[in-house]
Design a protein around this motif. Structure first.
Motif, mmCIF file in Angstrom:
data_model
loop_
_atom_site.group_PDB
_atom_site.id
_atom_site.type_symbol
_atom_site.label_atom_id
_atom_site.label_comp_id
_atom_site.label_asym_id
_atom_site.label_seq_id
_atom_site.Cartn_x
_atom_site.Cartn_y
_atom_site.Cartn_z
ATOM 1 N N ILE A 1 0.838 -1.205 0.000
ATOM 2 C CA ILE A 1 0.000 0.000 0.000
ATOM 3 C C ILE A 1 0.875 1.259 0.000
ATOM 4 C CG2 ILE A 1 -1.730 1.311 1.303
ATOM 5 C CD1 ILE A 1 -2.733 -1.432 2.392
ATOM 6 N N HIS A 2 1.952 1.199 0.763
ATOM 7 C CA HIS A 2 2.823 2.367 0.899
ATOM 8 C C HIS A 2 3.491 2.715 -0.442
ATOM 9 C CE1 HIS A 2 5.844 4.448 3.874
ATOM 10 N NE2 HIS A 2 5.204 5.300 3.124
ATOM 11 N N TYR A 3 4.057 1.700 -1.086
ATOM 12 C CA TYR A 3 4.778 1.939 -2.344
ATOM 13 C C TYR A 3 3.816 2.128 -3.526
ATOM 14 C CZ TYR A 3 7.792 1.173 -6.387
ATOM 15 O OH TYR A 3 8.434 1.327 -7.592
ATOM 16 N N LEU B 1 13.540 8.387 7.963
ATOM 17 C CA LEU B 1 12.528 7.462 8.454
ATOM 18 C C LEU B 1 11.152 8.122 8.345
ATOM 19 C CD1 LEU B 1 11.502 4.899 9.870
ATOM 20 C CD2 LEU B 1 12.093 5.975 12.060
ATOM 21 N N ASP B 2 10.249 7.416 7.694
ATOM 22 C CA ASP B 2 8.869 7.867 7.521
ATOM 23 C C ASP B 2 8.095 7.521 8.788
ATOM 24 O OD1 ASP B 2 6.254 8.329 6.673
ATOM 25 O OD2 ASP B 2 6.493 7.295 4.754
ATOM 26 N N VAL B 3 7.560 8.521 9.477
ATOM 27 C CA VAL B 3 6.747 8.233 10.667
ATOM 28 C C VAL B 3 5.273 8.625 10.471
ATOM 29 C CG1 VAL B 3 8.637 8.162 12.338
ATOM 30 C CG2 VAL B 3 7.517 10.331 11.885
ATOM 31 N N ASN C 1 11.151 12.094 -0.717
ATOM 32 C CA ASN C 1 11.321 11.431 0.582
ATOM 33 C C ASN C 1 11.145 9.919 0.472
ATOM 34 O OD1 ASN C 1 11.488 14.073 1.360
ATOM 35 N ND2 ASN C 1 9.600 14.094 2.575
ATOM 36 N N HIS C 2 10.103 9.496 -0.264
ATOM 37 C CA HIS C 2 9.863 8.054 -0.373
ATOM 38 C C HIS C 2 10.930 7.366 -1.208
ATOM 39 C CE1 HIS C 2 5.944 9.224 1.264
ATOM 40 N NE2 HIS C 2 5.942 8.008 1.761
ATOM 41 N N GLU C 3 11.357 7.990 -2.301
ATOM 42 C CA GLU C 3 12.409 7.384 -3.117
ATOM 43 C C GLU C 3 13.677 7.179 -2.287
ATOM 44 O OE1 GLU C 3 12.493 6.554 -6.833
ATOM 45 O OE2 GLU C 3 10.512 6.191 -6.009
ATOM 46 N N GLU D 1 1.518 7.606 9.903
ATOM 47 C CA GLU D 1 0.828 6.379 10.326
ATOM 48 C C GLU D 1 0.705 5.370 9.190
ATOM 49 O OE1 GLU D 1 -2.838 7.481 12.246
ATOM 50 O OE2 GLU D 1 -1.833 7.718 14.188
ATOM 51 N N HIS D 2 0.595 5.850 7.937
ATOM 52 C CA HIS D 2 0.446 4.890 6.821
ATOM 53 C C HIS D 2 1.682 3.994 6.685
ATOM 54 C CE1 HIS D 2 2.118 8.149 3.833
ATOM 55 N NE2 HIS D 2 3.079 7.285 4.072
ATOM 56 N N ALA D 3 2.792 4.400 7.291
ATOM 57 C CA ALA D 3 4.028 3.611 7.200
ATOM 58 C C ALA D 3 4.055 2.434 8.172
ATOM 59 C CB ALA D 3 5.241 4.520 7.458
ATOM 60 N N GLY E 1 5.124 13.018 9.612
ATOM 61 C CA GLY E 1 6.371 13.650 9.206
ATOM 62 C C GLY E 1 7.509 12.658 9.081
ATOM 63 N N TRP E 2 8.695 13.188 9.093
ATOM 64 C CA TRP E 2 9.907 12.409 8.841
ATOM 65 C C TRP E 2 11.000 12.764 9.841
ATOM 66 C CZ3 TRP E 2 10.617 9.088 4.513
ATOM 67 C CH2 TRP E 2 9.508 9.027 3.645
ATOM 68 N N THR E 3 11.877 11.793 10.087
ATOM 69 C CA THR E 3 13.083 12.046 10.876
ATOM 70 C C THR E 3 14.290 11.824 9.967
ATOM 71 O OG1 THR E 3 11.913 11.251 12.802
ATOM 72 C CG2 THR E 3 14.307 11.429 12.997
HETATM 73 MN MN MN Z 1 4.989 7.392 3.494
#
Ligand code: MN
Length: 238
Positions: free
Chosen positions: A65-67, A202-204, A116-118, A206-208, A164-166
């Motif tokens: 789902i994420h990708y 790191l994707d934080v 970010n995802h790539e 919730e969908h991750a 968000g992201w770290t």
């Molecule tokens: Mn994501």
């Protein structure tokens, strides 16, 4: 979503169904291909592992789902924003991110989302290794120890309020720094309070992690350390 091959196949078949000859159908498909190439500026790279390869930390359904849905949507919406706001000029994703305040909210969310995802997919691997020496030394120099670094990064990820992201970034003076960004913002954007070259992310959202971890973001972060691609992360250092 259809692959380009499936798309061309169906397009060709549709043309033939309209009574066009094979060669006309094929020219139609080729023309569609050229148009697609001209309009779709950005594409998702194939994942460098199977969807179920990271199960020690992330289940296959979440990866799927994420990708295939979330990240695919950022890429599609980025292409739309690019067509509307950049048009036929050539701009790299980095160029856009560095001047993100010149663009729309849609561009900000989706240029960030795609970048970010790539990067995130590259930061993960089913075959994690020791941290390469140069990076390990640099982290130890900066944070006291690898464990301290992981604790600080983990805290930043846990404390990111909402989505968000770290990040581990390298700033202009060469120093490493842990930061966190809201939504799909990232440290390349001119609106980011702390800027630098992304080294690890790191994707934080919730969908991750929500399907498997529900509200336990901390457990997701603990398991993230089992799948970090340190060899890739080390190549990001200047
Ligand atoms: Mn994501």
């Amino acid at each position: 979503m259809k692959t380009r091959r499936e798309f061309l196949f169906t397009t060709g078949k549709a043309a033939m169904a309209l009574g066009l000859s094979q060669s006309v159908a094929s020219a139609f498909a080729n023309n569609t291909k050229a148009t697609q190439q001209a309009t779709a500026q950005f594409a998702q790279k194939p994942l460098p592992y199977h969807l179920d390869a990271l199960q020690v930390a992330i289940d296959a359904q979440t990866m799927d789902i994420h990708y295939n849905k979330h990240a695919a949507a950022y890429c599609k919406n980025l292409n739309e924003a690019y067509a509307a706001e950049v048009g036929t000029k050539q701009k790299s994703l980095e160029d856009i991110l560095k001047k993100i305040t010149k663009y729309s909210e849609k561009m900000r969310n989706n240029a960030g989302g795609h970048f970010n995802h790539e990067m995130f997919w590259q930061c993960l691997t089913p075959a994690t290794t020791d941290i390469p020496e140069k990076l390990s030394q640099k982290i130890t120099e900066q944070f006291g120890s690898i464990d301290n670094f992981k604790t600080q990064f983990t805290d930043a990820a846990k404390n990111r309020f909402g989505s968000g992201w770290t990040w581990l970034i390298q700033t202009n003076d060469g120093a490493l720094q842990i930061i966190s960004t809201p939504n799909q913002d990232n440290p390349l954007m001119n609106i980011s309070k702390q800027k630098g070259k992304p080294i690890l992310c790191l994707d934080v959202w919730e969908h991750a992690y929500y399907l498997r971890y529900q509200n336990k973001r901390a457990d997701y972060i603990t398991n993230f350390w089992k799948i970090v691609n340190w060899n890739f992360v080390a190549t990001q250092l200047s």
